[in-house]
Design an enzyme around this catalytic site. Structure first.
Site, PDB file in Angstrom:
ATOM      1  N   CYS A  84       0.846  -1.197   0.000  1.00  0.00           N
ATOM      2  CA  CYS A  84       0.000   0.000   0.000  1.00  0.00           C
ATOM      3  C   CYS A  84       0.883   1.250   0.000  1.00  0.00           C
ATOM      4  O   CYS A  84       1.798   1.359   0.812  1.00  0.00           O
ATOM      5  CB  CYS A  84      -0.888  -0.018   1.246  1.00  0.00           C
ATOM      6  SG  CYS A  84      -1.861   1.479   1.444  1.00  0.00           S
ATOM      7  N   CYS A  87       0.422   3.094   3.597  1.00  0.00           N
ATOM      8  CA  CYS A  87       0.840   2.569   4.903  1.00  0.00           C
ATOM      9  C   CYS A  87       1.810   1.389   4.815  1.00  0.00           C
ATOM     10  O   CYS A  87       2.244   0.889   5.847  1.00  0.00           O
ATOM     11  CB  CYS A  87      -0.375   2.184   5.735  1.00  0.00           C
ATOM     12  SG  CYS A  87      -1.185   0.674   5.184  1.00  0.00           S
ATOM     13  N   CYS A 133      -7.309  -1.024   1.100  1.00  0.00           N
ATOM     14  CA  CYS A 133      -6.347  -1.494   2.106  1.00  0.00           C
ATOM     15  C   CYS A 133      -7.076  -1.507   3.441  1.00  0.00           C
ATOM     16  O   CYS A 133      -7.625  -0.498   3.859  1.00  0.00           O
ATOM     17  CB  CYS A 133      -5.151  -0.559   2.166  1.00  0.00           C
ATOM     18  SG  CYS A 133      -4.083  -0.871   3.589  1.00  0.00           S
ATOM     19  N   CYS A 156      -8.152  -5.325 -10.254  1.00  0.00           N
ATOM     20  CA  CYS A 156      -7.733  -4.258 -11.158  1.00  0.00           C
ATOM     21  C   CYS A 156      -7.353  -3.060 -10.281  1.00  0.00           C
ATOM     22  O   CYS A 156      -8.218  -2.431  -9.682  1.00  0.00           O
ATOM     23  CB  CYS A 156      -8.904  -3.937 -12.076  1.00  0.00           C
ATOM     24  SG  CYS A 156      -8.507  -2.721 -13.321  1.00  0.00           S
TER      25      CYS A 156
HETATM   26 ZN   LIG Z   1      -2.823   1.076   3.538  1.00  0.00          ZN
END
Ligand SMILES: [Zn+2]
Length: 167
Positions: A84, A87, A133, A156
């Protein structure tokens, strides 16, 4: 008999001490995870704006979409892990990346379902499944059921929602 009693008591005491320390450690690590999660989720839009580029902010925090064939990872073929961009949580492995022809990075599986959440998305007159996320709620993209085997799924994802860690 006396010795046996003392030995028995010692056993009980050491057993208690042992289970006590395990409990403390478990609780402590649970608290740490919870604390970290909360910290990440509590970042304000202003803080995200400072941390991210304009494009990353628009896509991850305002559920935007990058133009096809423009992102940095749609045609990226190195071995490693995609995390991500907000984070750093591990999301996709390059082993599950495939060429979908769409112009967006596409994967047929996630690294861990615990890290990727799904939300029903009814915008643009369609019913789609948004993927986010789970640690920081960043918008990643959408998942469709027209992917290759073994899962039949196609995640995607926007390049701007990802960072790549080479392995
Ligand atoms: Zn994240």
């Amino acid at each position: 008999m006396k010795y046996l009693l003392v030995f028995g008591l010692l056993c009980i005491v050491s057993l208690m001490a042992c289970s006590n320390s395990i409990n403390k450690e478990t609780v402590l690590s649970m608290n740490n995870d919870y604390f970290e999660d909360t910290l990440k989720k509590r970042k304000s839009m202003e803080e995200w704006k400072k941390q991210l580029t304009e494009e990353e902010f628009r896509i991850t925090r305002q559920k935007g979409t990058e133009r096809a064939f423009t992102g940095k990872y749609w045609n990226h073929k190195d071995n490693g892990v995609y995390v991500c961009t907000c984070c750093g949580t591990e999301l996709f492995n390059s082993k599950t990346k495939f060429d979908s022809g769409t112009g967006w990075p596409s994967f047929y599986d996630v690294i861990d379902k615990k890290n990727v959440g799904e939300i029903v998305d009814k915008t643009l007159g369609m019913i789609r499944t948004e993927v986010v996320c789970k640690k920081c709620d960043a918008h990643l993209g959408h998942v469709f059921d027209d992917g290759p085997k073994p899962t039949g799924l196609r995640y995607c994802v926007n390049s701007a929602s990802l960072k790549f860690n080479k392995k």
